[in-house]
Design an enzyme around this catalytic site. Structure first.
Site, mmCIF file in Angstrom:
data_model
loop_
_atom_site.group_PDB
_atom_site.id
_atom_site.type_symbol
_atom_site.label_atom_id
_atom_site.label_comp_id
_atom_site.label_asym_id
_atom_site.label_seq_id
_atom_site.Cartn_x
_atom_site.Cartn_y
_atom_site.Cartn_z
ATOM 1 C CG LEU A 232 43.884 46.943 46.348
ATOM 2 C CD1 LEU A 232 44.438 45.518 46.817
ATOM 3 C CD2 LEU A 232 43.057 47.401 47.645
ATOM 4 C CG ASN B 278 43.445 50.744 36.414
ATOM 5 O OD1 ASN B 278 43.631 50.071 37.342
ATOM 6 N ND2 ASN B 278 42.606 51.771 36.238
ATOM 7 C CE LYS C 77 38.707 45.755 33.186
ATOM 8 N NZ LYS C 77 38.796 46.369 34.885
ATOM 9 C CG HIS D 83 32.784 48.634 36.335
ATOM 10 N ND1 HIS D 83 32.513 48.454 34.582
ATOM 11 C CD2 HIS D 83 34.080 48.671 36.259
ATOM 12 C CE1 HIS D 83 33.564 48.749 34.240
ATOM 13 N NE2 HIS D 83 34.514 48.775 35.136
ATOM 14 C CG LEU E 20 34.508 56.877 33.605
ATOM 15 C CD1 LEU E 20 35.661 57.192 32.892
ATOM 16 C CD2 LEU E 20 33.347 57.380 32.906
ATOM 17 C CG ASP F 254 35.100 50.102 39.372
ATOM 18 O OD1 ASP F 254 36.359 50.081 39.663
ATOM 19 O OD2 ASP F 254 34.383 50.864 38.753
ATOM 20 C CG HIS G 168 40.684 59.228 41.940
ATOM 21 N ND1 HIS G 168 41.799 59.195 41.166
ATOM 22 C CD2 HIS G 168 39.710 58.608 41.378
ATOM 23 C CE1 HIS G 168 41.395 58.189 40.138
ATOM 24 N NE2 HIS G 168 40.219 58.051 40.362
#
EC number: 3.5.2.3
Length: 343
Positions: free
Chosen positions: A16, A41, A99, A174, A219, A247, A251
């Site tokens: 998010l 992350n 994670k 994923h 990725l 996922d 960007h």
């Protein structure tokens, strides 16, 4: 079949982002998802309970009026994460998982774990308190080909973790290879996997043949068609071990369309619609509800959602961009049609 009604789905893996972008990402995912596992992350990452709970509050502040959307928070593991931090996170009631990002494996993973043995005491604590372990399953050794990094991680690292912590619930996130499908299928009931819509719909030819298409770059990277077919087979198999995780990773347009573009594909604008296309492609629309709405909450020991959404077979054109804070994101299927829409 032109109409499908399913239990409200959840997204068991989403990015998010933060700051000004939150308003846009939360708007998109909360349209019909009941819950979402939110990746930690950030910059800086959510490495402790306090940071993760503050992020929860920022997300909730952006949930549109009338939506019941609930973010499920995740702790970002580092070499320095302590067992006590795991216990604090579990006690919070908001943090449901931790994670593993192998250091350097993906976006904002530089603070991640350098050697999985460094977090063995943490994994023991997670096993004891019943916190789920989410895994970005790729090695980061530069000598390993990027198309092999998931397979090598499973063989060299994940297989050992599963053996050493048999009671730990693990989600291999994923997944992109037949190797991952086979590993999860053969593992105990404590091992499951999420699958993205874009890995079900696309393979590396879509990204590389006839010109480089940077918005497919993510990725783990898209693999061969044979791996794509294995993922479709797993998702449509009816197995409880596989469930929805977009996922979706936004960007800014200029960060993707660049000489060294960022990894991540944005699908939150049309997640369940894209999954419906994928399941329809293998004549398995009857398996979509379990994959999208049942298997995830069942694995997390959470209640299934009680309300429903309806998908209609009605084509619509995806905009070229969507707003993303003070910039724009190019979504998957930008400027093209999607066959399904939510009524």
């Amino acid at each position: 079949m032109t109409t499908i009604t399913i239990t409200r789905p959840d997204d068991w893996h989403i990015h998010l982002r933060d700051g000004a972008q939150l308003k846009d990402t939360v708007r998109d995912i909360s349209r019909y998802m009941g819950r979402a596992i939110v990746m930690p992350n950030l910059v800086p990452p959510a490495i402790d309970t306090e940071t993760a709970l503050a992020y929860y509050d920022r997300i909730k502040a952006q949930v549109p009026a009338g939506s019941q959307f609930e973010p499920l928070m995740v702790l970002y593991l580092t070499d320095k994460t302590s067992p006590d931090e795991i216990r604090r996170a579990k006690a919070s009631g908001k943090i449901v998982a931790a994670k593993l990002y192998p250091a350097g494996a993906t976006t904002n993973s530089d603070s991640g774990v350098t050697d999985v043995k460094n977090i063995y005491p943490v994994l023991q604590a997670m096993q004891e308190v019943g916190m789920l372990f989410l895994v970005h399953g790729e090695v980061t050794d530069s000598a390993i080909d990027i198309f092999d990094r998931e397979r090598v991680f499973i063989e060299n690292t994940l297989s050992k973790i599963v053996a050493d912590f048999p009671a730990l619930k693990i989600v291999l996130e994923h997944i992109t290879t037949k190797n991952a499908v086979d590993f999860v299928t053969q593992a105990s009931d404590n091992v499951a996997a999420t699958i993205t819509a874009h890995h079900l719909l696309y393979n590396r030819n879509h990204m590389l043949a006839g010109g480089i298409r940077p918005h497919f770059y993510c990725l783990p990277i898209l693999k061969r068609n044979t791996h794509q077919q294995a993922l479709l087979g797993a998702a449509a198999s009816g197995s409880k071990k596989f469930f929805l995780g977009t996922d979706s990773a936004p960007h800014a347009k200029d960060k993707k369309e660049a000489a060294c573009g960022c990894a991540g594909s944005y699908t939150a604008h049309a997640a369940i619609e894209l999954y419906a296309e994928a399941f329809e492609s293998v004549n398995a629309l009857d398996k979509l509800e379990a994959f999208a709405s049942f298997n995830g909450p069942d694995f997390y020991n959470l209640p299934r959602n009680s309300d429903t959404i309806t998908l209609v077979k009605k084509s619509w054109d995806v905009p070229a961009t969507y707003p993303l804070g003070d910039t724009n994101v190019v979504p998957i299927r930008a400027g093209e049609a999607i066959d399904w829409q939510v009524e």
